[in-house]
Design an enzyme around this catalytic site. Structure first.
Site: not given
Length: 254
Positions: A61, A88, A139, A141, A152, A156, A187
């Site tokens: 993790d 990633n 990203s 984002s 998020y 990012k 994905t």
């Protein structure tokens, strides 16, 4: 083409999606590849089609710095060196900021930003020995905001500027650091969205190439950034977005 023959690569989040495609890409180019992720079964399934002598899996993790350190040690024990670190792994949470819980916020930050830092930190002394490189998955984002994705976006965005800062700090130590910034990619994380045809139509209307991204297309750019072909590229945020970020946001005319 074997740009990575006798090179050792770690890919986190390699149990599916962009990470799995990236592990396959490096393997095809001759690398010894360590697939890392939280779920051992998923890693083993992805590794099954790769050359066993050049492939290993390791459940970890990335939100746990001790687990990331153990991952790097395990790769060094198996392959003896490290040349490329691909950070990633990540998760996603959607919701309004005032309904996002502390636990949801921390989970996204821990996986998407902390995990990238831990991976970079653990890899640095070993990449310095090999003149290696780091590629982070950011990203679009992280370069602009989205509706209902504040956690998020923040994580990012952190990856984007962390990548730039590390490129400055590590360049004189012989380590290049870059990031890819994909747009909507097909994905497991986006599987539910892919079945929503009106929503996908809205996305593809905004993307000049007129379609969503495939994981192999992101993997190809990651491999380029890690390769000698990008020997003078560091601190770059490479958009893998079909031209989405070329727009100022105004609608198409005619």
């Amino acid at each position: 083409m074997e740009r990575f023959k006798e090179k050792v690569v770690i890919v986190t989040g390699a149990g599916s999606g962009i990470g799995a495609a990236t592990a396959r890409r490096f393997s095809r180019e001759g690398a010894m590849v360590a697939l890392a992720g939280r779920t051992a079964d998923k890693l083993e399934r992805e590794a099954a089609g790769l050359p066993p002598l050049r492939t290993m899996t390791h459940a970890a993790d990335v939100a746990d710095p001790r687990a990331v350190d153990a991952l790097v040690r395990a790769v060094l024990d198996r392959f003896g060196q490290l040349d490329v670190m691909v950070n990633n792994a990540g998760i996603h949470h959607s919701g309004q900021p005032d309904t996002t819980t502390d636990d949801q916020w921390r989970a996204v930050m821990a996986a998407d930003l902390d995990g990238v830092f831990y991976g970079c930190r653990a890899a640095i002394p070993h990449l310095e020995k090999t003149g290696g490189s780091i590629v982070n998955t950011a990203s679009v984002s992280g370069t602009g905001g989205d509706w209902g994705m504040s956690a998020y976006n923040a994580a990012k965005g952190g990856v984007v500027n962390l990548t730039r800062a590390l490129a400055l700090d590590l360049g004189r130590r012989g380590i290049r650091v870059n990031a890819v910034c994909p747009s909507l990619t097909r994905t497991g994380m986006t599987a539910d969205m892919m079945h929503d045809e009106p929503l996908i139509a809205k996305f593809t209307e905004r993307i000049p190439l007129g379609r969503v991204c495939e994981p192999d297309e992101v993997a190809a750019v990651i491999a380029f950034l890690a390769s000698p072909d990008a020997s003078f590229v560091t601190g770059a945020m490479v958009a893998v977005d079909g031209g989405l970020s070329a727009s100022n946001g105004q609608p198409a005319q005619g």
